[in-house]
Each structure stands twice: as structure tokens, then as C-alpha cells.
Design a protein around this motif. Structure first.
Motif, PDB file in Angstrom:
ATOM      1  N   GLY A  52      -4.377  -1.810   1.578  1.00 37.80           N
ATOM      2  CA  GLY A  52      -4.358  -1.147   2.886  1.00 37.80           C
ATOM      3  C   GLY A  52      -4.048  -2.080   4.047  1.00 37.80           C
ATOM      4  O   GLY A  52      -4.243  -3.298   3.955  1.00 37.80           O
TER       5      GLY A  52
ATOM      6  N   GLU B  54      -5.273   1.958  13.346  1.00 39.33           N
ATOM      7  CA  GLU B  54      -4.683   2.792  12.287  1.00 39.33           C
ATOM      8  C   GLU B  54      -5.009   2.142  10.943  1.00 39.33           C
ATOM      9  O   GLU B  54      -4.949   0.923  10.819  1.00 39.33           O
ATOM     10  CB  GLU B  54      -3.163   2.831  12.484  1.00 39.33           C
TER      11      GLU B  54
ATOM     12  N   LYS C   7      -3.836   2.472   6.966  1.00 41.27           N
ATOM     13  CA  LYS C   7      -2.901   3.140   6.066  1.00 41.27           C
ATOM     14  C   LYS C   7      -2.751   2.343   4.784  1.00 41.27           C
ATOM     15  O   LYS C   7      -3.168   1.175   4.717  1.00 41.27           O
ATOM     16  CB  LYS C   7      -1.544   3.310   6.737  1.00 41.27           C
ATOM     17  N   ALA C   8      -2.150   2.990   3.770  1.00 40.34           N
ATOM     18  CA  ALA C   8      -1.933   2.311   2.488  1.00 40.34           C
ATOM     19  C   ALA C   8      -0.682   2.879   1.831  1.00 40.34           C
ATOM     20  O   ALA C   8      -0.188   3.946   2.219  1.00 40.34           O
ATOM     21  CB  ALA C   8      -3.159   2.499   1.599  1.00 40.34           C
ATOM     22  N   GLU C   9      -0.233   2.151   0.835  1.00 41.14           N
ATOM     23  CA  GLU C   9       0.996   2.546   0.144  1.00 41.14           C
ATOM     24  C   GLU C   9       0.709   3.449  -1.048  1.00 41.14           C
ATOM     25  O   GLU C   9      -0.343   3.315  -1.674  1.00 41.14           O
ATOM     26  CB  GLU C   9       1.629   1.290  -0.449  1.00 41.14           C
TER      27      GLU C   9
ATOM     28  N   VAL D 195      -2.819   5.943  -4.560  1.00 42.66           N
ATOM     29  CA  VAL D 195      -2.691   5.190  -3.309  1.00 42.66           C
ATOM     30  C   VAL D 195      -3.490   3.888  -3.406  1.00 42.66           C
ATOM     31  O   VAL D 195      -4.593   3.865  -3.964  1.00 42.66           O
ATOM     32  CB  VAL D 195      -3.193   6.043  -2.112  1.00 42.66           C
TER      33      VAL D 195
ATOM     34  N   ILE E 203       0.230  12.316   5.329  1.00 43.26           N
ATOM     35  CA  ILE E 203       1.470  11.727   4.797  1.00 43.26           C
ATOM     36  C   ILE E 203       2.625  12.446   5.493  1.00 43.26           C
ATOM     37  O   ILE E 203       2.673  13.693   5.491  1.00 43.26           O
ATOM     38  CB  ILE E 203       1.589  11.906   3.262  1.00 43.26           C
ATOM     39  N   ASN E 204       3.514  11.697   6.104  1.00 37.96           N
ATOM     40  CA  ASN E 204       4.642  12.279   6.851  1.00 37.96           C
ATOM     41  C   ASN E 204       4.152  13.374   7.809  1.00 37.96           C
ATOM     42  O   ASN E 204       4.706  14.477   7.851  1.00 37.96           O
ATOM     43  CB  ASN E 204       5.696  12.860   5.892  1.00 37.96           C
TER      44      ASN E 204
ATOM     45  N   ASP F   3       6.126   6.380   0.827  1.00 35.44           N
ATOM     46  CA  ASP F   3       5.589   7.042   2.032  1.00 35.44           C
ATOM     47  C   ASP F   3       4.227   6.426   2.374  1.00 35.44           C
ATOM     48  O   ASP F   3       3.488   5.994   1.490  1.00 35.44           O
ATOM     49  CB  ASP F   3       5.406   8.548   1.793  1.00 35.44           C
ATOM     50  N   GLU F   4       3.939   6.428   3.661  1.00 40.52           N
ATOM     51  CA  GLU F   4       2.655   5.865   4.094  1.00 40.52           C
ATOM     52  C   GLU F   4       1.550   6.912   4.046  1.00 40.52           C
ATOM     53  O   GLU F   4       1.765   8.062   4.452  1.00 40.52           O
ATOM     54  CB  GLU F   4       2.776   5.376   5.539  1.00 40.52           C
TER      55      GLU F   4
ATOM     56  N   ILE G 143      -1.993   7.777   5.562  1.00 35.49           N
ATOM     57  CA  ILE G 143      -2.820   7.366   6.699  1.00 35.49           C
ATOM     58  C   ILE G 143      -4.221   7.951   6.598  1.00 35.49           C
ATOM     59  O   ILE G 143      -4.393   9.156   6.383  1.00 35.49           O
ATOM     60  CB  ILE G 143      -2.131   7.786   8.016  1.00 35.49           C
TER      61      ILE G 143
ATOM     62  N   ASN H  61      -5.786   7.353  12.294  1.00 35.53           N
ATOM     63  CA  ASN H  61      -4.857   7.051  13.391  1.00 35.53           C
ATOM     64  C   ASN H  61      -5.193   8.001  14.541  1.00 35.53           C
ATOM     65  O   ASN H  61      -6.248   8.643  14.525  1.00 35.53           O
ATOM     66  CB  ASN H  61      -3.387   7.142  12.930  1.00 35.53           C
TER      67      ASN H  61
END
Ligand SMILES: Cc1ncc(COP(=O)(O)O)c(C=O)c1O
Length: 362
Positions: A3, A236, A238-240, A270, A289-290, A316-317, A319, A322
Motif C-alpha cells: 500500500g 489517501e 491505496k494499493a495495487e 489486493v 476502484i475507478n 487499477d488502483e 482506494i 481519500n
């Protein structure tokens, strides 16, 4: 990797300025500045015009002195390492008559703030008469042996509980104590009691010189009926997505088959988990996501499983927090206090990115 925690420095400073509203503020920077990073926060608060800091830890106090050489640094826990107090020019709490009599010699010349226990009752003098006894005892000493009695403080343990009556009671007890001390001829240069919720409810209380704010400076609303625009979040998380898999209706996945869709489903694995500080209760809700919300279905130490659709792809990220997924949204949903969600974040495993004034990653 676990993350990425991104902090927008400019927003952080603006949020702190707005939250302080031009008043004298002691910024609470304990626990690594609510996990925003102690050095980052102390320097950014300085730019927001805040030059007083409170922590519970002597190690943090020493580091604050490095980042803010002229700051007022107040330790809220009882301190017994007086050499460090002199060396780093710290202000300390005076938590009880017993502590005072035990450390009376070492306390000479030290900047102290008398602490009132009130209803919170974690630490502090129980009443005005115990304080007056110590104050009178001080007067009986040679000037060179006295403490520097700089301030007086308390902490309201019920200010965040809008549905309880105790806040009014503890505030009344505190104001009565201040009046009694005043009538006995004892006044103080620094008077501080209010956390973010108390300030949001009452403004700066009469006779108080400073607010002692934490969570509102960091951009979370102390309670959810306050306008979001007054508490802009600068963080924020986030992770992949590391894998996408299709799960059949009769399959399960995760430890002990924790995720059992019961229908054909598409999932994203994730790269973030509770080891990185995602609370289990947080994982009962959605991620983004998106710009669309998707349900988190399982949380492991280093991974989480999200049920997705065909619009989501590898890369895609995902989250978790945020501007749209505010920490205080999940506080209101029962995930845990704002500070609990922030405090859980694993500063070692998350990659930290600070966006500087020109928007460039540092
Ligand atoms: C003694 C004390 N004062 C002030 C604060 C700041 O409270 P808040 O983050 O609610 O503003 C805290 C936070 O835990 C605290 O322990």
C-alpha cells in the motif's frame, strides 16, 4: 509492497490553518503525529502558524525539539527523566500531589502545567484544594527552588459523545476549579483543555489561552454532523491489484474458505492487509476502484479480496481512504475512532509519498 500512503502537504497545512481558526493551538502530535509522520507534521504545522506541540512520549518530544527549535513542547505523561526535561527545555504535566512531593527538588526551574483529573480521571489532581496546597507550598520555598508554574490543563473525556450529558458536567467541574483557583489568587499564563470535539461544540472557552487539538488538525471531523468542507482530509491510502481471478459458485477462497461467494464471481487480490493497518471492521465496507465502490470480501495479513466486475483490470488502483472515502465516514459507520483508524496504519510497511507544494512526489 503493502500500500501507498499519500499526503498532500499543501492541503495538510490549509486544513490545520482552518481548524485552528487563527487561535493559539497546541497540536497533539503523539503516536507519530496520528501516523502522518512526526517530522512532516511538526514542520507543516509550523507553516500553518502552530508552534506548540503536545505528546505523551519523551522520545517524540526530543525529536520535536530538533524539528522546531523554538517551540513550546508539552509532555502529557508524567516524566521522571528530568535531565532530558532541562536539556530539551520541555514543559511537563504535574499529575498529582504525590508526584510533586516525590520530585520536588528535581522540579525546581521546570515549566509545569497542573493537571486536573475531572471526569476523564486518567491522571491529575482531584480538586482545587489539593492544587492550592501545592501552590502554597511552592510559595514557601526560596525562589531558586521553585518550579515555573506555567499552565493548567485538563482533558474532556466526554466531548466526543454527543448523546451523553457528562461533557457538560466535566466542563462545569473544570470551570469551577478555575474560578476557585482564581479566587485564591492563582492565575496561569497557559490554560488549555479543549480537544477537537470540545472546540467544535463550544468555540474557545472563556479564559482559555490555547486549544489542544488533534484530529481536526489532521482533517477528520470529530463528529459526523459537522460539514466536511471545514475538515478537508489530506491523506489517501491505496494499493495495487496483484491478481484477478474468477471463482465458481461452488468454490471458496481465503483462509478457512473465508470468502464463499455462492455465485460465479470475479475477484481482485489486493496488495494490502491488516498487517499494513487495515482494520478488520474497515474491511466490512467498500473500497473505491475507478471512482466506483466495490465490496471488500476478505481481509488477510498482506492481502484483501474485493468482489469486482469486468470494468476492473490488473493495475487499477484500489482506494481505501481519500476525499471520497473519508476516515470519518467509517468512524460514523462504527469502524473505530478516527485516531484508531489512523493509528493502526503500519508506518513501516506502507510506502509514504508526500505531495509537495508543486504537486511533485518527494
Ligand atoms: C490529553 C489529550 N489532549 C488532546 C487530545 C486531542 O484530541 P482530539 O484528537 O480529539 O482533538 C488528545 C487525544 O487523544 C489527548 O489525549
Amino acid at each position: 509492497m503493502g500500500g501507498i500512503l499519500t499526503i498532500d502537504r499543501k492541503q495538510f497545512i490549509e486544513t490545520a490553518k482552518k481548524s485552528a481558526g487563527g487561535r493559539n493551538v497546541i497540536a497533539v502530535v503523539k503516536n507519530n503525529a496520528y501516523n502522518y509522520g512526526l517530522e512532516f507534521a511538526v514542520k507543516a504545522f509550523g507553516e500553518a502558524g502552530i508552534h506548540s506541540f503536545a505528546t505523551t512520549s519523551l522520545d517524540e518530544a526530543k525529536r520535536i525539539r530538533m524539528y522546531a527549535p523554538d517551540a513550546l513542547i508539552f509532555i502529557m505523561n508524567p516524566v521522571r527523566n528530568f535531565e532530558a526535561v532541562y536539556e530539551y527545555d520541555l514543559h511537563v504535566t504535574l499529575p498529582s500531589p504525590e508526584y510533586y512531593y516525590e520530585h520536588q527538588e528535581a522540579l525546581s526551574g521546570v515549566n509545569v502545567h497542573l493537571e486536573f483529573a475531572g471526569l476523564f480521571n486518567r491522571s491529575g489532581f482531584e480538586d482545587a484544594s489539593a492544587m492550592i496546597e501545592v501552590l502554597e507550598h511552592q510559595k514557601s520555598l526560596d525562589a531558586g527552588k521553585r518550579m515555573n508554574i506555567k499552565g493548567i490543563w485538563t482533558h474532556f473525556g466526554y466531548a466526543d459523545e454527543l448523546d451523553m450529558d457528562e461533557y457538560g458536567i466535566e466542563r462545569g467541574m473544570w470551570q469551577e476549579l478555575l474560578n476557585m483557583l482564581n479566587e485564591a489568587g492563582h492565575t496561569f499564563e497557559i490554560i488549555h483543555a479543549q480537544n477537537s470535539a470540545s472546540f467544535a461544540r463550544d468555540g474557545l472557552l472563556d479564559g482559555h489561552t490555547h486549544l489542544r487539538l488533534g484530529i481536526s488538525l489532521y482533517g477528520s471531523r470529530p463528529y459526523s454532523i459537522l460539514p466536511e468542507a471545514d475538515y478537508m482530509q489530506s491523506l489517501e491510502l491505496k494499493a495495487e491489484i496483484v491478481q484477478i481471478r474468477n471463482i465458481k459458485a461452488d468454490q471458496r477462497c481465503g483462509y478457512g474458505g473465508s470468502y464463499e461467494p455462492g455465485h460465479d464471481s470475479r475477484i481482485a487480490v489486493v496488495d494490502i492487509g491488516y498487517g499494513d493497518g487495515v482494520l478488520r471492521k474497515r474491511a466490512a465496507f467498500d473500497c473505491l476502484i475507478n471512482s466506483r465502490r466495490y465490496p471488500i470480501k476478505s481481509l488477510m495479513m498482506s492481502h484483501m479480496i474485493v468482489e469486482i466486475d469486468d470494468d476492473v483490470s490488473i493495475g487499477d488502483e484500489v482506494i481505501l481512504y481519500n476525499d471520497e472515502m473519508r476516515i470519518d465516514e467509517f468512524t460514523a459507520k462504527g469502524v473505530g475512532a478516527n485516531s484508531e483508524q489512523l493509528g493502526a496504519l503500519n508506518y513501516q510497511s506502507l510506502k509514504k509519498v508526500i505531495l509537495n507544494d508543486s504537486g511533485i512526489h518527494q
